[in-house]
Scaffold this motif. Structure first.
Motif, PDB file in Angstrom:
ATOM      1  N   TYR A 171       4.181  56.289-116.675  1.00 20.57           N
ATOM      2  CA  TYR A 171       4.218  57.664-116.194  1.00 20.57           C
ATOM      3  C   TYR A 171       5.435  57.852-115.293  1.00 20.57           C
ATOM      4  CZ  TYR A 171      -0.624  58.768-117.588  1.00 20.57           C
ATOM      5  OH  TYR A 171      -1.776  59.014-118.310  1.00 20.57           O
ATOM      6  N   THR A 201       4.432  63.112-115.796  1.00 18.57           N
ATOM      7  CA  THR A 201       4.088  63.105-117.218  1.00 18.57           C
ATOM      8  C   THR A 201       4.083  61.687-117.786  1.00 18.57           C
ATOM      9  OG1 THR A 201       6.412  63.424-117.802  1.00 18.57           O
ATOM     10  CG2 THR A 201       5.055  65.401-117.544  1.00 18.57           C
ATOM     11  N   LYS A 202       3.326  61.519-118.853  1.00 17.61           N
ATOM     12  CA  LYS A 202       3.285  60.222-119.528  1.00 17.61           C
ATOM     13  C   LYS A 202       4.537  60.093-120.400  1.00 17.61           C
ATOM     14  CE  LYS A 202      -0.645  58.882-121.279  1.00 17.61           C
ATOM     15  NZ  LYS A 202      -1.802  58.735-122.219  1.00 17.61           N
ATOM     16  N   ASN A 214      -5.695  57.870-120.679  1.00 12.08           N
ATOM     17  CA  ASN A 214      -5.062  58.624-119.599  1.00 12.08           C
ATOM     18  C   ASN A 214      -5.412  58.001-118.249  1.00 12.08           C
ATOM     19  OD1 ASN A 214      -3.838  60.611-121.252  1.00 12.08           O
ATOM     20  ND2 ASN A 214      -5.792  61.710-121.398  1.00 12.08           N
ATOM     21  N   GLU A 220      -4.775  59.091-114.970  1.00 13.61           N
ATOM     22  CA  GLU A 220      -4.310  60.177-114.113  1.00 13.61           C
ATOM     23  C   GLU A 220      -4.795  60.004-112.680  1.00 13.61           C
ATOM     24  OE1 GLU A 220      -5.851  63.541-116.139  1.00 13.61           O
ATOM     25  OE2 GLU A 220      -4.302  63.536-117.701  1.00 13.61           O
TER      26      GLU A 220
END
Length: 208
Positions: free
Chosen positions: A124, A159-160, A168, A170
């Motif tokens: 990321y 953002t990835k 994910n 996050e």
């Protein structure tokens, strides 16, 4: 003539006695002075040891006061996380997390997570920022139990840029100086499976 000899002999004896007492007194003073010096030295050593123990027992250790903003005492400078890898031995979480910042707005977070068949890498983009002092509860890495720490440095997830296995990861992260003088990384609890009252508790990663 005999009387004079007797008086002279008595005077010599008296003088010799006075001289002996004077030497004895000087010796006693010297011993007392040495004892006082040893006592002062022992007191200083004890005070110094007590101070060291107090400092080493602190959590979320602050940096040198001359180089830290009073409003952000727990800050970890961006230069300290230019290229560093953290690890956690828990189940169902990334085994390692690499943190690499070239400047405050240009960073990346690299997750390495293994399963029985392969190792997956997810990357990321990230940004560095200072925040007002915040207290966070964390699961201590390498030890049982939950503890509370204070932080001023947040790593904002972007953002990835590389997707290893479609998972994910996050949620923003934090870094702080732990009580061993090293840097700890705080992440969301990727594993989950905790009691409702511990849903706020995050994970601690230590430098690999």
């Amino acid at each position: 003539m005999k009387k004079k000899f007797v008086l002279i002999g008595i005077a010599v004896v008296l003088l010799a006695g006075c001289s002996g007492k004077s030497k004895e007194t000087e010796s006693t003073k010297t011993e007392s002075s040495n004892s006082s010096s040893v006592s002062r030295s022992t007191t200083k050593e004890t005070a110094s040891k007590a101070t060291d123990e107090t400092i080493s027992g602190s959590e979320s250790v602050t940096s040198d006061a001359s180089s830290v903003d009073a409003d952000y005492p727990y800050t970890v400078p961006v230069t300290a996380i230019q290229n560093i890898v953290f690890a956690n031995g828990g189940m169902n979480v990334p085994q390692t997390i690499g943190v690499n910042f070239t400047n405050e707005s240009n960073g990346k977070i690299t997750f390495e997570q293994a399963n029985p068949d392969a190792m997956f890498t997810t990357v990321y983009s990230a940004a560095y920022q200072q925040i007002p002092t915040k207290t966070i509860r964390i699961f201590s890495e390498g030890a049982n139990g939950i503890r509370t720490v204070s932080v001023n440095t947040e790593l904002v997830m972007g953002t990835k840029v590389e997707d290893g296995n479609g998972i994910n990861l996050e949620g923003n992260m934090y870094v702080f100086y732990n009580n061993n003088g090293g840097i700890s990384l705080i992440t969301p609890n990727y594993a989950g499976n905790v009691a409702v009252e511990d849903m706020d508790v995050m994970l601690e990663y230590l430098v690999k």
